[in-house]
Design a protein around this motif. Structure first.
Motif, PDB file in Angstrom:
ATOM      1  N   MET A  75     -34.531  45.167 -21.545  1.00 49.69           N
ATOM      2  CA  MET A  75     -35.279  44.107 -20.903  1.00 49.69           C
ATOM      3  C   MET A  75     -34.366  43.008 -20.381  1.00 49.69           C
ATOM      4  SD  MET A  75     -38.584  43.968 -20.578  1.00 49.69           S
ATOM      5  CE  MET A  75     -40.119  44.376 -21.301  1.00 49.69           C
ATOM      6  N   ARG A  76     -33.346  42.665 -21.167  1.00 50.23           N
ATOM      7  CA  ARG A  76     -32.450  41.586 -20.749  1.00 50.23           C
ATOM      8  C   ARG A  76     -31.744  41.932 -19.444  1.00 50.23           C
ATOM      9  NH1 ARG A  76     -29.540  37.115 -21.863  1.00 50.23           N
ATOM     10  NH2 ARG A  76     -27.295  37.208 -21.665  1.00 50.23           N
ATOM     11  N   ALA A  77     -31.293  43.177 -19.325  1.00 50.51           N
ATOM     12  CA  ALA A  77     -30.606  43.592 -18.098  1.00 50.51           C
ATOM     13  C   ALA A  77     -31.553  43.519 -16.899  1.00 50.51           C
ATOM     14  CB  ALA A  77     -30.059  45.008 -18.256  1.00 50.51           C
ATOM     15  N   MET A  78     -32.798  43.938 -17.111  1.00 45.96           N
ATOM     16  CA  MET A  78     -33.776  43.884 -16.023  1.00 45.96           C
ATOM     17  C   MET A  78     -34.047  42.438 -15.611  1.00 45.96           C
ATOM     18  SD  MET A  78     -35.458  45.715 -14.042  1.00 45.96           S
ATOM     19  CE  MET A  78     -36.690  46.950 -14.066  1.00 45.96           C
ATOM     20  N   ASN A  79     -34.118  41.531 -16.573  1.00 40.29           N
ATOM     21  CA  ASN A  79     -34.325  40.120 -16.238  1.00 40.29           C
ATOM     22  C   ASN A  79     -33.161  39.563 -15.437  1.00 40.29           C
ATOM     23  OD1 ASN A  79     -36.879  39.753 -17.322  1.00 40.29           O
ATOM     24  ND2 ASN A  79     -36.098  39.217 -19.328  1.00 40.29           N
ATOM     25  N   ILE A  80     -31.947  39.923 -15.808  1.00 40.43           N
ATOM     26  CA  ILE A  80     -30.769  39.436 -15.075  1.00 40.43           C
ATOM     27  C   ILE A  80     -30.753  39.995 -13.660  1.00 40.43           C
ATOM     28  CG2 ILE A  80     -28.244  39.561 -14.975  1.00 40.43           C
ATOM     29  CD1 ILE A  80     -28.307  39.411 -18.076  1.00 40.43           C
ATOM     30  N   ILE A  81     -31.039  41.293 -13.521  1.00 35.87           N
ATOM     31  CA  ILE A  81     -31.052  41.919 -12.194  1.00 35.87           C
ATOM     32  C   ILE A  81     -32.112  41.280 -11.307  1.00 35.87           C
ATOM     33  CG2 ILE A  81     -31.595  44.063 -10.964  1.00 35.87           C
ATOM     34  CD1 ILE A  81     -30.279  45.524 -13.397  1.00 35.87           C
ATOM     35  N   THR A  82     -33.314  41.084 -11.870  1.00 30.98           N
ATOM     36  CA  THR A  82     -34.392  40.500 -11.059  1.00 30.98           C
ATOM     37  C   THR A  82     -34.103  39.049 -10.702  1.00 30.98           C
ATOM     38  OG1 THR A  82     -35.710  40.026 -13.045  1.00 30.98           O
ATOM     39  CG2 THR A  82     -36.164  42.082 -11.876  1.00 30.98           C
ATOM     40  N   LEU A  83     -33.482  38.313 -11.612  1.00 35.19           N
ATOM     41  CA  LEU A  83     -33.119  36.932 -11.279  1.00 35.19           C
ATOM     42  C   LEU A  83     -32.071  36.882 -10.173  1.00 35.19           C
ATOM     43  CD1 LEU A  83     -33.102  35.216 -14.779  1.00 35.19           C
ATOM     44  CD2 LEU A  83     -34.638  34.738 -12.863  1.00 35.19           C
ATOM     45  N   ILE A  84     -31.100  37.784 -10.214  1.00 31.99           N
ATOM     46  CA  ILE A  84     -30.091  37.846  -9.149  1.00 31.99           C
ATOM     47  C   ILE A  84     -30.750  38.164  -7.810  1.00 31.99           C
ATOM     48  CG2 ILE A  84     -28.130  39.192  -8.281  1.00 31.99           C
ATOM     49  CD1 ILE A  84     -27.205  39.387 -11.248  1.00 31.99           C
ATOM     50  N   LEU A  85     -31.675  39.133  -7.816  1.00 27.35           N
ATOM     51  CA  LEU A  85     -32.380  39.465  -6.576  1.00 27.35           C
ATOM     52  C   LEU A  85     -33.208  38.287  -6.066  1.00 27.35           C
ATOM     53  CD1 LEU A  85     -33.449  43.138  -7.288  1.00 27.35           C
ATOM     54  CD2 LEU A  85     -31.956  42.356  -5.443  1.00 27.35           C
ATOM     55  N   LEU A  86     -33.808  37.525  -6.973  1.00 26.91           N
ATOM     56  CA  LEU A  86     -34.576  36.355  -6.545  1.00 26.91           C
ATOM     57  C   LEU A  86     -33.687  35.265  -5.965  1.00 26.91           C
ATOM     58  CD1 LEU A  86     -37.307  36.090  -9.311  1.00 26.91           C
ATOM     59  CD2 LEU A  86     -37.585  36.710  -6.909  1.00 26.91           C
ATOM     60  N   VAL A  87     -32.497  35.110  -6.508  1.00 23.94           N
ATOM     61  CA  VAL A  87     -31.553  34.144  -5.945  1.00 23.94           C
ATOM     62  C   VAL A  87     -31.137  34.590  -4.543  1.00 23.94           C
ATOM     63  CG1 VAL A  87     -29.221  33.203  -6.167  1.00 23.94           C
ATOM     64  CG2 VAL A  87     -30.735  33.263  -8.154  1.00 23.94           C
ATOM     65  N   ILE A  88     -30.846  35.870  -4.383  1.00 21.70           N
ATOM     66  CA  ILE A  88     -30.495  36.396  -3.059  1.00 21.70           C
ATOM     67  C   ILE A  88     -31.640  36.163  -2.079  1.00 21.70           C
ATOM     68  CG2 ILE A  88     -30.067  38.531  -1.765  1.00 21.70           C
ATOM     69  CD1 ILE A  88     -28.490  39.489  -4.284  1.00 21.70           C
ATOM     70  N   GLY A  89     -32.862  36.480  -2.517  1.00 20.47           N
ATOM     71  CA  GLY A  89     -34.024  36.267  -1.658  1.00 20.47           C
ATOM     72  C   GLY A  89     -34.238  34.804  -1.319  1.00 20.47           C
ATOM     73  N   GLY A  90     -34.049  33.942  -2.307  1.00 18.50           N
ATOM     74  CA  GLY A  90     -34.200  32.506  -2.062  1.00 18.50           C
ATOM     75  C   GLY A  90     -33.173  31.974  -1.084  1.00 18.50           C
ATOM     76  N   LEU A  91     -31.938  32.412  -1.233  1.00 24.81           N
ATOM     77  CA  LEU A  91     -30.890  31.986  -0.294  1.00 24.81           C
ATOM     78  C   LEU A  91     -31.159  32.520   1.110  1.00 24.81           C
ATOM     79  CD1 LEU A  91     -27.725  32.386  -2.549  1.00 24.81           C
ATOM     80  CD2 LEU A  91     -28.866  30.256  -1.861  1.00 24.81           C
ATOM     81  N   ASN A  92     -31.671  33.737   1.176  1.00 19.73           N
ATOM     82  CA  ASN A  92     -32.009  34.301   2.480  1.00 19.73           C
ATOM     83  C   ASN A  92     -33.103  33.467   3.147  1.00 19.73           C
ATOM     84  OD1 ASN A  92     -31.547  36.525   4.410  1.00 19.73           O
ATOM     85  ND2 ASN A  92     -33.692  36.983   3.997  1.00 19.73           N
ATOM     86  N   TRP A  93     -34.129  33.089   2.376  1.00 17.56           N
ATOM     87  CA  TRP A  93     -35.199  32.259   2.941  1.00 17.56           C
ATOM     88  C   TRP A  93     -34.694  30.870   3.329  1.00 17.56           C
ATOM     89  CZ3 TRP A  93     -39.199  33.672   5.318  1.00 17.56           C
ATOM     90  CH2 TRP A  93     -39.855  34.855   4.986  1.00 17.56           C
ATOM     91  N   LEU A  94     -33.736  30.350   2.587  1.00 19.74           N
ATOM     92  CA  LEU A  94     -33.122  29.073   2.964  1.00 19.74           C
ATOM     93  C   LEU A  94     -32.464  29.184   4.333  1.00 19.74           C
ATOM     94  CD1 LEU A  94     -32.219  26.155   2.208  1.00 19.74           C
ATOM     95  CD2 LEU A  94     -30.168  27.201   1.241  1.00 19.74           C
ATOM     96  N   LEU A  95     -31.721  30.267   4.544  1.00 18.61           N
ATOM     97  CA  LEU A  95     -31.079  30.487   5.841  1.00 18.61           C
ATOM     98  C   LEU A  95     -32.114  30.669   6.955  1.00 18.61           C
ATOM     99  CD1 LEU A  95     -28.189  32.892   4.804  1.00 18.61           C
ATOM    100  CD2 LEU A  95     -27.983  30.511   5.541  1.00 18.61           C
ATOM    101  N   VAL A  96     -33.195  31.378   6.654  1.00 20.55           N
ATOM    102  CA  VAL A  96     -34.258  31.557   7.647  1.00 20.55           C
ATOM    103  C   VAL A  96     -34.878  30.214   7.997  1.00 20.55           C
ATOM    104  CG1 VAL A  96     -36.555  32.549   8.042  1.00 20.55           C
ATOM    105  CG2 VAL A  96     -34.761  33.948   7.021  1.00 20.55           C
ATOM    106  N   GLY A  97     -35.150  29.404   6.981  1.00 20.66           N
ATOM    107  CA  GLY A  97     -35.777  28.109   7.220  1.00 20.66           C
ATOM    108  C   GLY A  97     -34.893  27.120   7.953  1.00 20.66           C
ATOM    109  N   LEU A  98     -33.621  27.086   7.594  1.00 22.50           N
ATOM    110  CA  LEU A  98     -32.715  26.108   8.201  1.00 22.50           C
ATOM    111  C   LEU A  98     -32.183  26.546   9.562  1.00 22.50           C
ATOM    112  CD1 LEU A  98     -30.552  24.967   5.149  1.00 22.50           C
ATOM    113  CD2 LEU A  98     -32.366  23.676   6.302  1.00 22.50           C
ATOM    114  N   PHE A  99     -31.830  27.821   9.662  1.00 20.49           N
ATOM    115  CA  PHE A  99     -31.109  28.276  10.850  1.00 20.49           C
ATOM    116  C   PHE A  99     -31.774  29.430  11.597  1.00 20.49           C
ATOM    117  CE2 PHE A  99     -27.918  26.862   7.660  1.00 20.49           C
ATOM    118  CZ  PHE A  99     -27.528  25.693   8.289  1.00 20.49           C
TER     119      PHE A  99
END
Length: 74
Positions: A1-25
């Motif tokens: 479970m811990r590994a899955m939580n870390i993987i999903t959190l990393i993917l959410l950070v990637i997704g969040g940064l991608n949306w930041l780039l979409v919103g700003l630029f």
């Protein structure tokens, strides 16, 4: 479970940064790297980010049921 939580959190950070780039630029980094919004790889990444968000709802709701959020406020 811990590994899955870390993987999903990393993917959410990637997704969040991608949306930041979409919103700003108006720049979709995932689409730029993997060949456009409709490419199979881009769609897989978008799906994985969405599934990661759903996965992270479980710990969120669990923390509410354990009054962890209430304890953090005091």
């Amino acid at each position: 479970m811990r590994a899955m939580n870390i993987i999903t959190l990393i993917l959410l950070v990637i997704g969040g940064l991608n949306w930041l780039l979409v919103g700003l630029f108006q720049f979709d980094l995932v689409a730029a790297i993997f060949g456009g919004e409709t490419s199979v790889v881009s769609r897989i990444i978008y799906i994985l980010v969405g599934l990661s968000a759903l996965w992270q709802l479980m710990p969120l709701f669990k923390s509410f049921s354990e009054d962890e959020a209430l304890a953090q406020r005091h």
